[in-house]
Every structure is written in structure tokens, then in C-alpha cells.
Design an enzyme around this catalytic site. Structure first.
Site, mmCIF file in Angstrom:
data_model
loop_
_atom_site.group_PDB
_atom_site.id
_atom_site.type_symbol
_atom_site.label_atom_id
_atom_site.label_comp_id
_atom_site.label_asym_id
_atom_site.label_seq_id
_atom_site.Cartn_x
_atom_site.Cartn_y
_atom_site.Cartn_z
ATOM 1 C CB CYS A 1 -1.078 -0.527 0.827
ATOM 2 S SG CYS A 1 -2.423 -1.526 1.130
ATOM 3 C CG HIS A 2 0.691 3.749 2.150
ATOM 4 N ND1 HIS A 2 -0.181 2.722 2.995
ATOM 5 C CD2 HIS A 2 0.040 4.493 0.999
ATOM 6 C CE1 HIS A 2 -1.517 2.988 2.459
ATOM 7 N NE2 HIS A 2 -1.564 4.189 1.280
#
Ligand code: HEM
Ligand code: FES
Lengths: 439, 185
Positions: B149-150
Site C-alpha cells: 500500500c505505501h
């Protein structure tokens, strides 16, 4: 609402009603005879477009709710059933899903219009703040709505966004547990999201009523930003602006229809047609396009709490804007320097939107890489987002306050009519009837 | 209107001559109303907290025999993924070697993250401590997990090494029932 009423009840029944519930008078004064500056251009038609979009979302949404089942085991299947089996269900759903996008497109244009013509300045601060509240409620509604189909993006988007609150010290975990109604995003979460998704649009409708009330106290701003001086500066709303808004609505609906009928999924994400699976996160999770700038701000900060605060700060700043801009001149027509900075601001917002859709470590331009600064390559989306984020805040917190004191604005016309009447040579024939051409 | 009540006094102006009594009634009535509203708001807020049946979510038992060395099995526990990883000796060694590494954001020894004498078994809540995505096994710069995701990197002990996540992957409450069976929760 302000000023005297020109309503004359003609029939007996109207006279009877007028002394009991003057609702026709109210509608007449608000929507027909309301004195409106005669120089409003097409940027001013987005208010009407927004009202229409809210109406469309309400109608299509209530119809969807007749077939949708808010349960983790059935939600995805019920949306697929709407698409395949419910009569005209595909149309209703595509109208609703794309309607949300069109709603945001219109609100962004509407807001930039406000920034350009200084519509947030006195005496319209409350009007502006109500607008910001509507925007906030729209974001909450759309986020919650996107969770309802219970696809992969729905689910993991809900996980990521609700976890944002977990960044808050001490109260973070209790708040997320409270939002979820459990230890993870699960059936209780979906159920309450459906309830709130039904409720919030009506809250928005209420805010819109206040917004229009606050608009009708000082009246519309206009492209010159100069106050209405006399009746010569205005025309009645009907037929002048009912027709102009009507035309703009027609054009806007064409764009909307081209999405609904020709490319209904282009604004969505394919992963949302995969049923939610809590055990697997899609490789690249992205929110809907209208949230991307804020998502980029969130990711620009290497610290979890910092990112969350900055993201909410980006919206909070909008609320205090009326007190940040120190210039006495409303319209940027007469503020060439400010106008330049505003264009860069819009560009920065678009850049943020672009970055929000890319992976943080992706390079911005192909070749050069390897130049590290802090935690990432300079040639990365993260760094581009950082620069744009910095500008986003600098525009509101530094540029507008300072510029209002230091810049020299162009001469502002005496009245709305003056620039039209005093430059006949530069004005094409019939310009007074279509002043928007001068915009 | 209160005036009419006190109107028994012939002089209406005299009715206000005991303001403290009236203030008391105002304050008392106001306080009662606020108290009542508060008492009503709490149930309306609290109903959103986990319900009794949600809290009662049973613990799960898991048979380790299903996990080959080097493999990870993901099971659902309280709506969240649970990682059960059977670590190879090399992965354990890599984790132990980094016990004092300077880039540990949430310092913990590998020893503290598994049950005594069961270094091979790592049991973790499979949600990224950043914003809750499910990290993929074997990825990232440290060979543990990578969160897509990040971009958070975890090592083979589930400790956060790089990226935005602030904490190590959580070790849930669990116990060995036998050599091949655990009970989580
Ligand atoms: C401010 C107005 C509204 C906005 C911006 C909005 C936005 C959205 C969005 C973005 C979705 C996800 C669409 C998708 O990808 O499938 C959605 C779904 C849904 N909305 Fe709304 N909505 C609004 C009003 C309403 C109202 C008033 C209702 C009435 C109950 C409603 C009922 C639903 C239902 C049942 C779904 C799930 C079905 C589906 O996903 O198509 N919405 N909404
Ligand atoms: S959720 Fe894992 S890095 Fe953000």
C-alpha cells in the site's frame, strides 16, 4: 429573501394560499424574480449543476437501496444482481456511480470559481464555510458509498481510511474500534456505512438550503467582484439565468451521459469487481479520483500521524481562507499576480492528483535516479508530491496573506455596468446581452 | 410568563425581588435537561462499539502440521488475517543477527517475538501497522514482508525496518496446546 417581494398572486386560490402559507411567493422571490448581477459567466452555472447532481444522486440512490443488501455475504452479489437482473438496474447504478464523479467535477470547478473571483470574502464568509461543509459531507458520503459494493477496493479502502483515525494518540484505537463496531472492518461496519450513506445526502440537502439562504442575503458575487450598486446592475433570475443555467446543464449532462453510456467504468477501478477478501490486499490500492490529491498529501509525509494531520489540514485550511486573503479586491481579474499564483495552485492540485494515483517510489521522469534525499529518490512521486503539497499550503498560508498587502491591483471598475458602458470600442455589438464573452 | 405565575403579588415589578430563587430554578432546569440529554447521547454513541456477540468471538485453534518449512499460512482471526510462518534456520539467523540493528524503529529481539524454544514458528497479526493493508510474504528489502500500500518493509521477525509503518507486526496472544497445535486468542 432580501428586499421587497414582487410576487402578485393572480388567481383566487393563490391569494388564499398566500395569506396562509406564502410558499409560492417564497419560490417566486427565490428562484424567479431574484435580482442577479447581469454579468455572470458560465463559471457561475455550476451551482445549478450541483443542485441537479444532488437530486440525481438522491433519486438513483433511493432506487438502488430498494435492491441492495447491506450484508458482507450478499452486498457484492446484490450489486451484481442490480447490474444483471433488475430492470434497468445497470442504468441506475451507472448513473449513481458516475454521478458521484460528475458531482465532484462540478464541485471542484465551483470552488475554483470561488477562489478566482474572491467569492469567499466579506460578506460571504458564512456562505463559503457552508460550502466547505457541503464538500466535507460529500467526501464522507462518497467514501462510504464506495464501500457498499464490497469489492476489493471497497474493503481495503475502508480499512486504510478508517485506520487513519488510528494514528491519533491514545484515542486512536478506541475510535477505530468504535467506527468498525468490531476488531476489523466487517459486517457491522458495512451495515452502519449503509445507514450513514442514506442519511448524509439529506444532511447535504439541508446544508444546501442554508448555503442558498446565505447566498441570497448578500446576493451573488460576480466576475468583477464589485458590489451591485443599483438595479441597473441586475436582471431577474428568470428568464436570464434559468435559461443560461439550463443550457449549461444540458452540456454537462451530455458529458455525464457519455460516461454512463459509453465508458461507465473508466473512472472506477477493475479490482472493485473482485469480491472483498480481507486476507489479500490488491497490489495497488487507490481511492476514487476525486480523493487522489489528498491521498498524495497523506503519503508525502513519512510519519503516520503527520500525514493524517496534514491531509485533514488541507481541508481545514479552506475553512479559514476568508481570513487568510488580505486583499481588498475580490476578483482576480484585477489581481494579475494573485491570478498567476492561483493558476499554479490549480496545477499543484492536479499534480497531487496525478501523484496520488501512482506508486510513491515510481520515478517521475524516466532516466535519472539514485539521488537520494531523506528517505526517497528525488526523482520519485513522493518528492513531487512533497513539492506540490508545500505549494498547496504556501498558497493559502503565505502567498495570499502576503500578496494582499504587497501587490498593486489593476484599477477596479466603479460598477458592474461601467466596464461595459465605458468601452464601446472594445465591446462587440450585443456584448451587454452576453457579457460572459468578456470573461 | 413566569410573571403571571408570581402575578399573585399586586405589584408586578416586585415579582423580581428574589432573583436568586429564579436563577436557581433556571440553572436547575437547565442542568437537568443537559444531564438528560447526556444520558441519552451515551447509549446512542455506545451502540456503535463492538456488540456482545462480536466481543465473544471465539479463539481459534490451528494445526501447525499444515505449514511446510519456509511457508506461511494465512487464517482469518477476528476478521483479520493471521500469519503463521514456519521459518527456515537462515531466516531465524537473519532475524537474530539484526537484534541490535540501528534501524529498528520499534526495537525488539527476535527471541521476544516467538514462544521459548519455538523459534521456527512466528505467529503475527497480518495487518500492516501503517494503515492496515495485508503485507505480502517474502517481499521487501529484508525478506520478511512487504506492504504494497505505501511501501513498508518488515524483516523475518516481522519488525518494521523501512517505510511509513510505526510498529512491528503485532504478536497476538497465543499458546501451544501441543507441539503441533496452537490456540490464538
Ligand atoms: C451526495 C450524494 C451521493 C453520493 C456522492 C453517492 C456516492 C456513491 C458512490 C461513489 C457509490 C459507489 C458506486 C459504485 O462504485 O458502485 C455509491 C453507492 C451506493 N449508494 Fe450512493 N451516493 C449519494 C447518495 C445516495 C443516496 C441518497 C442513497 C439512498 C439510499 C444512496 C444509495 C447507494 C447504494 C444503495 C449504493 C450501493 C450500490 C452501488 O454500489 O451501486 N446513495 N454511492
Ligand atoms: S498500510 Fe502498509 S504501508 Fe501503508
Amino acid at each position: 429573501m432580501s428586499g421587497h417581494s414582487t410576487y402578485e398572486p393572480t388567481t383566487g386560490i393563490e391569494r388564499w394560499l398566500d395569506t396562509r402559507l406564502p410558499i409560492v411567493r417564497f419560490a417566486h422571490d427565490t428562484a424567479l424574480s431574484f435580482p442577479t448581477p447581469k454579468n455572470l459567466n458560465y463559471w457561475y452555472t455550476f451551482g445549478g449543476i450541483l443542485a441537479l447532481m444532488l437530486g440525481i444522486q438522491l433519486v438513483t440512490g433511493i432506487v438502488l437501496a430498494m435492491h441492495y443488501v447491506p450484508h458482507v455475504d450478499y452486498a457484492f452479489a446484490s450489486v451484481e444482481r442490480i447490474m444483471r437482473d433488475v430492470n434497468c438496474g445497470w442504468l441506475i447504478r451507472y448513473m449513481h456511480a458516475n454521478g458521484a464523479s460528475m458531482f465532484f467535477l462540478a464541485v471542484y470547478i465551483h470552488m475554483i470559481r470561488g477562489l478566482y473571483y474572491g467569492s469567499y470574502k466579506a460578506p460571504r464568509e458564512v456562505l463559503w464555510i457552508l460550502g466547505c461543509l457541503i464538500y466535507l459531507a460529500m467526501m464522507a458520503t462518497a467514501f462510504i458509498g464506495y464501500v457498499l459494493p464490497w469489492g476489493q477496493m471497497s474493503f481495503h479502502g475502508a480499512v486504510v481510511i478508517t485506520n487513519l483515525f488510528g494514528a491519533l494518540p491514545i484515542i486512536g484505537t478506541p475510535i477505530t474500534t468504535w467506527l468498525w463496531g468490531g476488531f476489523a472492518v466487517d459486517n457491522p461496519t458495512l451495515n452502519r456505512f449503509f445507514s450513514l450513506h442514506y442519511l448524509l445526502p439529506f444532511v447535504i440537502a439541508g446544508l444546501v438550503i442554508l448555503h442558498i439562504w446565505a447566498l441570497h442575503v448578500p446576493g451573488n458575487n460576480n466576475p468583477t467582484g464589485v458590489n451591485v450598486k443599483s438595479e441597473n446592475d441586475t436582471v431577474p433570475f428568470h428568464p436570464y439565468y434559468t435559461v443560461k443555467d439550463g443550457f449549461a446543464i444540458g452540456v454537462f449532462l451530455l458529458l455525464y451521459a457519455s460516461f454512463v453510456f459509453y465508458n461507465p467504468n473508466v473512472l472506477g477501478h477493475a479490482d472493485n469487481y473482485i469480491p472483498a477478501n480481507p486476507l489479500v490486499t490488491p497490489a495497488h490500492i487507490v481511492p476514487e479520483w476525486y480523493f487522489l490529491p489528498f491521498y498524495a498529501i497523506l503519503r508525502a509525509v513519512p510519519d503516520k500521524l503527520g500525514g493524517v494531520l496534514l491531509m485533514f489540514g488541507a481541508i481545514a485550511t479552506l475553512f479559514v481562507l476568508p481570513w487568510l486573503d488580505t486583499s481588498k479586491v475580490r476578483s482576480m481579474r484585477y489581481r494579475p499576480t494573485a491570478r498567476l499564483y492561483l493558476f499554479i495552485f490549480v496545477l499543484a492540485a492536479l499534480v497531487l492528483g496525478y501523484c496520488g494515483g501512482q506508486l510513491p517510489d515510481d520515478p517521475v521522469i524516466g532516466a535519472p535516479s539514485g539521488l537520494m534525499l531523506l528517505d526517497a529518490d528525488i526523482n520519485s512521486m513522493v518528492w513531487l508530491s512533497r513539492v506540490a503539497t508545500l505549494y498547496y499550503f504556501a498558497y493559502f498560508l503565505i502567498i495570499l496573506p502576503v500578496l494582499g498587502l504587497t501587490e498593486t491591483p489593476l484599477p477596479v471598475p466603479e460598477s458592474i455596468s461601467e466596464p461595459v458602458l465605458s468601452h464601446p470600442a472594445t465591446t462587440p455589438v450585443g456584448a451587454a446581452a452576453s457579457p460572459e464573452k468578456r470573461g | 410568563m413566569a410573571d403571571t405565575v408570581v402575578g399573585a403579588t399586586p405589584d408586578p415589578h416586585a415579582s423580581g425581588d428574589d432573583p436568586s430563587r429564579r436563577d436557581f430554578i433556571h440553572i436547575a432546569a437547565g442542568a437537568a435537561a443537559v444531564g438528560a440529554a447526556g444520558a441519552l447521547i451515551w447509549p446512542l454513541v455506545d451502540q456503535m462499539n463492538p456488540a456482545g456477540d462480536t466481543l465473544a468471538l471465539a479463539s481459534i485453534e490451528f494445526d501447525l502440521g499444515k505449514v511446510e518449512p519456509g511457508q506461511q499460512v494465512v487464517v482469518k482471526w477476528r476478521g483479520k488475517p493471521l500469519f503463521v510462518r514456519n521459518r527456515t534456520p537462515e531466516q531465524i539467523a537473519a532475524a537474530v543477527k539484526d537484534d541490535n540493528a540501528s534501524d529498528l524503529r520499534d526495537p525488539a529481539t527476535d527471541e521476544s517475538r516467538h514462544k521459548p524454544g519455538k523459534a521456527q514458528w512466528l505467529v503475527l497479526v497480518g495487518t500492516c501497522t501503517h494503515l492496515g493493508c495485508v503485507p505480502t510474504v517474502g517481499g521487501g528489502d529484508y525478506g520478511g514482508w512487504f506492504c504494497p500500500c505505501h511501501g513498508s518493509h518488515y524483516d523475518t521477525s516481522g519488525r518494521i525496518r523501512k517505510g511509513p509503518a510505526p510498529k512491528n507486526l503485532l504478536v497476538p496472544d497465543y499458546a501451544f496446546l501441543s507441539d503441533t497445535k496452537i490456540k490464538v486468542g
